[in-house]
Motif scaffolding. Structure first.
Motif, mmCIF file in Angstrom:
data_model
loop_
_atom_site.group_PDB
_atom_site.id
_atom_site.type_symbol
_atom_site.label_atom_id
_atom_site.label_comp_id
_atom_site.label_asym_id
_atom_site.label_seq_id
_atom_site.Cartn_x
_atom_site.Cartn_y
_atom_site.Cartn_z
ATOM 1 N N UNK A 10 -29.868 3.689 6.733
ATOM 2 C CA UNK A 10 -30.283 4.257 8.002
ATOM 3 C C UNK A 10 -30.242 3.208 9.112
ATOM 4 N N UNK A 11 -30.679 1.999 8.780
ATOM 5 C CA UNK A 11 -30.647 0.933 9.775
ATOM 6 C C UNK A 11 -29.201 0.602 10.149
ATOM 7 N N UNK A 12 -28.313 0.613 9.154
ATOM 8 C CA UNK A 12 -26.919 0.297 9.462
ATOM 9 C C UNK A 12 -26.315 1.346 10.401
ATOM 10 N N UNK A 13 -26.716 2.607 10.249
ATOM 11 C CA UNK A 13 -26.246 3.662 11.146
ATOM 12 C C UNK A 13 -26.714 3.392 12.572
ATOM 13 N N UNK A 14 -27.966 2.979 12.719
ATOM 14 C CA UNK A 14 -28.486 2.662 14.054
ATOM 15 C C UNK A 14 -27.758 1.468 14.666
ATOM 16 N N UNK A 15 -27.420 0.490 13.835
ATOM 17 C CA UNK A 15 -26.671 -0.667 14.331
ATOM 18 C C UNK A 15 -25.283 -0.239 14.787
ATOM 19 N N UNK A 55 -23.889 -0.593 18.582
ATOM 20 C CA UNK A 55 -22.640 -1.284 18.897
ATOM 21 C C UNK A 55 -21.689 -0.349 19.648
ATOM 22 N N UNK A 56 -21.613 0.913 19.208
ATOM 23 C CA UNK A 56 -20.765 1.891 19.891
ATOM 24 C C UNK A 56 -21.193 2.063 21.347
ATOM 25 N N UNK A 57 -22.486 2.154 21.591
ATOM 26 C CA UNK A 57 -22.966 2.333 22.963
ATOM 27 C C UNK A 57 -22.732 1.093 23.814
ATOM 28 N N UNK A 79 -13.341 9.592 23.051
ATOM 29 C CA UNK A 79 -13.249 8.736 21.864
ATOM 30 C C UNK A 79 -14.636 8.384 21.338
ATOM 31 N N UNK A 80 -15.563 8.071 22.225
ATOM 32 C CA UNK A 80 -16.921 7.723 21.785
ATOM 33 C C UNK A 80 -17.647 8.919 21.174
ATOM 34 N N UNK A 81 -17.470 10.099 21.737
ATOM 35 C CA UNK A 81 -18.111 11.288 21.168
ATOM 36 C C UNK A 81 -17.526 11.612 19.793
ATOM 37 N N UNK A 82 -16.218 11.490 19.646
ATOM 38 C CA UNK A 82 -15.604 11.744 18.337
ATOM 39 C C UNK A 82 -16.122 10.747 17.307
ATOM 40 N N UNK A 83 -16.193 9.480 17.676
ATOM 41 C CA UNK A 83 -16.683 8.470 16.744
ATOM 42 C C UNK A 83 -18.158 8.684 16.424
ATOM 43 N N UNK A 84 -18.955 9.097 17.403
ATOM 44 C CA UNK A 84 -20.379 9.368 17.164
ATOM 45 C C UNK A 84 -20.555 10.552 16.225
#
Length: 66
Positions: free
Chosen positions: A1-6, A10-12, A42-47
């Protein structure tokens, strides 16, 4: 879960940096709008790709060290 937040953080940060670069470069309005739309799409697709496992469907599995 923490890795997902990281990953999301990074994406943001990358999205914000790209957005800032596009707004600082003196581009004609249509080019600037197209670049902004491409960054957002691209950011929405990756999110969505990152958040799919939380919905219980397929998607990437993040490494969790055990």
């Amino acid at each position: 879960m923490i890795s997902l937040l990281v990953y999301i953080l990074i994406l943001l940060i990358v999205m914000g940096l790209l957005w800032w670069i596009v707004t600082m470069i003196p581009l004609p309005p249509p080019v600037k709008q197209i670049a902004t739309v491409i960054i957002v799409v691209v950011c929405v697709i990756f999110l969505i790709y990152l958040l799919l496992p939380l919905a219980g469907s397929g998607g990437p599995t993040l490494h969790r060290p055990y």
